[in-house]
Enzyme design. Sequence first.
Site, short mmCIF file in Angstrom:
data_model
loop_
_atom_site.label_atom_id
_atom_site.label_comp_id
_atom_site.label_asym_id
_atom_site.label_seq_id
_atom_site.Cartn_x
_atom_site.Cartn_y
_atom_site.Cartn_z
N ASN A 582 0.85 -1.08 -0.10
CA ASN A 582 -0.13 -0.07 -0.10
C ASN A 582 0.76 1.23 0.07
O ASN A 582 2.04 1.11 -0.24
CB ASN A 582 -0.96 -0.19 1.21
CG ASN A 582 -0.11 0.11 2.40
OD1 ASN A 582 0.84 -0.50 2.62
ND2 ASN A 582 -0.53 0.99 3.54
N CYS A 584 2.14 2.89 2.38
CA CYS A 584 3.26 2.71 3.56
C CYS A 584 3.87 1.50 3.55
O CYS A 584 4.60 1.44 4.68
CB CYS A 584 2.56 3.50 4.76
SG CYS A 584 1.61 5.03 4.73
N GLU A 586 3.14 -1.54 4.53
CA GLU A 586 2.80 -2.42 5.60
C GLU A 586 1.70 -3.45 5.21
O GLU A 586 1.54 -4.41 5.81
CB GLU A 586 2.65 -1.69 6.99
CG GLU A 586 1.34 -1.39 7.23
CD GLU A 586 0.89 0.36 6.41
OE1 GLU A 586 -0.23 0.85 6.87
OE2 GLU A 586 1.92 0.59 5.76
#
Length: 956
Positions: A582, A584, A586
Amino acid sequence: MQTDPQTQASTSPTPMDPAQDGTLSTTAPGQIRVIKRNGKVVAYTDDKITVAITKAFLAVEGGTAAASSRIHEVVAELTSQVTDTFKRRLPSGGTIHIEEIQDQVELSLMRHGEHKVARSYVLYREEQARKRAQDNPAADNQSGITVTMEDGSRQALDMGRLEALIRAACADLDDVQPERIINETVKNLYDGVTIGDVNTSMVMTARTLIEQEPNYTYVTARLLMDSLRAEALQFLGVADRADQAEMASLYSDTLKAYVARGIELELLDPKLAEFDLDRLGQALKGDRDGLFTYLGLQTLYDRYFLHSNEVRFELPQCFFMRVAMGLSINEDDREARAIEFYELISSFDYMCSTPTLFNAGTLRPQLSSCYLTTVPDDLSGIYHAIHDNAMLSKFAGGLGNDWTPVRALGSYIKGTNGKSQGVVPFLKVVNDTAVAVNQGGKRKGAVCAYLETWHLDIEEFVELRKNTGDDRRRTHDMNTANWIPDLFMKRVLEEQEWTLFSPNDVPELHDLYGTAFEQKYLEYEAKTRSGELKLFKRMPALTLWRKMLSMLFETGHPWVTFKDPCNLRSPQQHAGVVHSSNLCTEITLNTNAEEIAVCNLGSINLPQHIGDNGLDLVKLENTVRTAVRMLDNVIDINYYSVPQAERSNFRHRPVGMGVMGFQDALYKQQIAYASAAAVDFADQSMEAISYYAIQASSNLAVERGSYSSFDGSLWSRGILPIDSIALLGEQRGEEYLKMDRSQRLDWDSLREQVKTQGMRNSNVMAIAPTATIANITGVSQSIEPTYQNLYVKSNLSGEFTVVNPYLVNDLKARGLWDNVMVNDLKYYDGSVQPIDRVPADLKEMYRTAFEVEPRWLVEAASRRQKWIDQAQSLNLYIAEANGRKLDITYKMAWLMGLKTTYYLRALSATTAEKSTINDGRLNAVAAVADSGASFDQAADVPLACSIDDPDCEACQ
């Protein structure tokens, strides 16, 4: 240089005085005004600053021709910095005291490295203050002050209330002095001051003391609460003003008035009125308003509290109860659950993600954090995917797009008998869409594009963030990430060739991983040699790897993420393929044409679960159990702006529970980040969270049923995250996997429980960056090491002094905390390493991010990764960065089984003498893209995505 105060009195600067007369200037709206020591108010001008700084230099350096030339240039620069600071702090105008200006002059001299001049300036100010006290010890220039109220009427300054507010704000806090705030506040007032400016004066006075004593951050927040209460209570018609003690009885009425007004304004869901508001109101704990730091409360006020025409009418405990009610709206005993949820978040033991805090209990409850999509290889599908991006971004979702299926530049288009322009032109459209659709006006749209390393456009893809080249083929606002198969890393290590393809010629590669991918890839490589495949490019894998790292160093992108561990350890590999992460890095969930993956996030506040004997497992288990229930509720309540997201979320029900405050948890246990003990704690804490999260989801399956695609998952086969490491080792080759597999808890019984009871959620863990919710709760972000021990943090709420309270307390215990230490920390950019009088054990304990070797970050992340069914946002900090360091660090990340990495935050081997001077921020970390430095050269500025860039929303 020690200057004799007697001599200095005649040769040192006169601290600047903005005006000579004693009259109140008529100032234009938005102009900054200065309060003199006699209480008069005059217009701000910078000419007196120039004179004062010049005198300071002349006192130290003399008036030689050589000195005069340098002094002229430096003084002009420092004057501009001081003025810019106040313009930034008071963009709409306001008042500042003469002492504040002198403080800023002193700070600017220190930042510029002019220590002798700054010392002379400080000594002179102290001597003048002593003289004023001797000459007129009982001076009281503030008698007879009247205050202009909201309705325009004037009243005498209520000193009793002012003193009571300040003393209450200081209650139960060590080493704070209410008298100091009272005296300074009154000194900053003038006749006719508005009631709002009285509060501002209290807040500004307290905030200037934070660098000297961290507890003043709580004092400042409590003083800020006074104006917040007045604003909300008056709007709701509950009361004109109230102090914190009075809120114990007022909060219940406030909740009812708040819900009614929110529904009337069409901001809250009318279903909230169906709750027993008397019962919920009695459960509110007004004293928890005192838990906020100044940064945390200001962030809530600026960005989270509901407002009407810019009037915030949501107070902190109403805010938390609104979120709790929104998440319990479908529960059988919704009041009991709302109180349970409220207790968890208002105590800061756990915090929901930003979209949940924004939207829970509102008419449009978009509570999910992340959306992952796969873009198909046809024009209609591409633009439909961009439309989906816009709709998802509108309601505050971060986006990860898999662009690997889209054919490469030069590939054949059957429908037009032409050739494709490749992926890059479409990414330009994605970039501009993210800018145009700015998450409903709350923050910038944020998207990350992923591309697999074998894609023929990969070389141009990695250059998307460069500041040079054809701007039509650049994306300056969106993020990018490499989606790297294990085979490529093996080719890099073995210095073999690598082949690039267009995906329309090799359609199977997109959906394959592990040994199946390697076998098919070799088949396609054979076809290039036989002539069956015409469109390809062969190059040394090491050449491409170096270019990827070079661009990462130069531009901060693309991030390095690994396809095979994300898939081979995915519990859902029976249901599809993980094609990207995604925004970020994670989240690792399946995507396809019919399903847009959705993840719902929240974070455990780890230091809240540290007791005298280390990790409090009983409390942690209770927190995790409630948190998993809250996250699962998000799925059913959530607003879905596109049907593919709803379909995916209801089918698989993934959630991502993470942690924040890892560094604080280490401090509380006296563990240095760069140590084997820290790595062991990362292992221990994540194992416990993993155990309790899986257990909670399994127990929830008994109550609510397993998620619909449970059968065939790794869960259903009794394969837990710790067990899936073996699957990765088997497919990759154990010689390429260096991952610890030890365990402490009773995993055998949990395996049987999961196989028997099922799981409510396909995925339960993911460690997000937590940048903003960590600010709200007053802890360190996510799993990050301390950035600096003293710095000025800039974000969309303004500038905030941040000082490490653990360091301050340890220095106090050894009699080392004083003004000299404060100035030393400022000069050395928050580092204790160069300060000789700091003991060696404290230097080790309080290493900052760039002083921790990256191997410790990677090793700790590897220990966490073994327990996590998704991934973690792992920033890598590398001091004296060069190609060799990056090469070793990222190879180590792959070998130690990490699924993804996030930002590279690198400092070059050499930096400018004081690189923070350019923008006046102690914490300046300039973007790599701005440096123009090559990969093999040392740059003149720190290289990284700015950790505190107020415009960056990627990790908020």
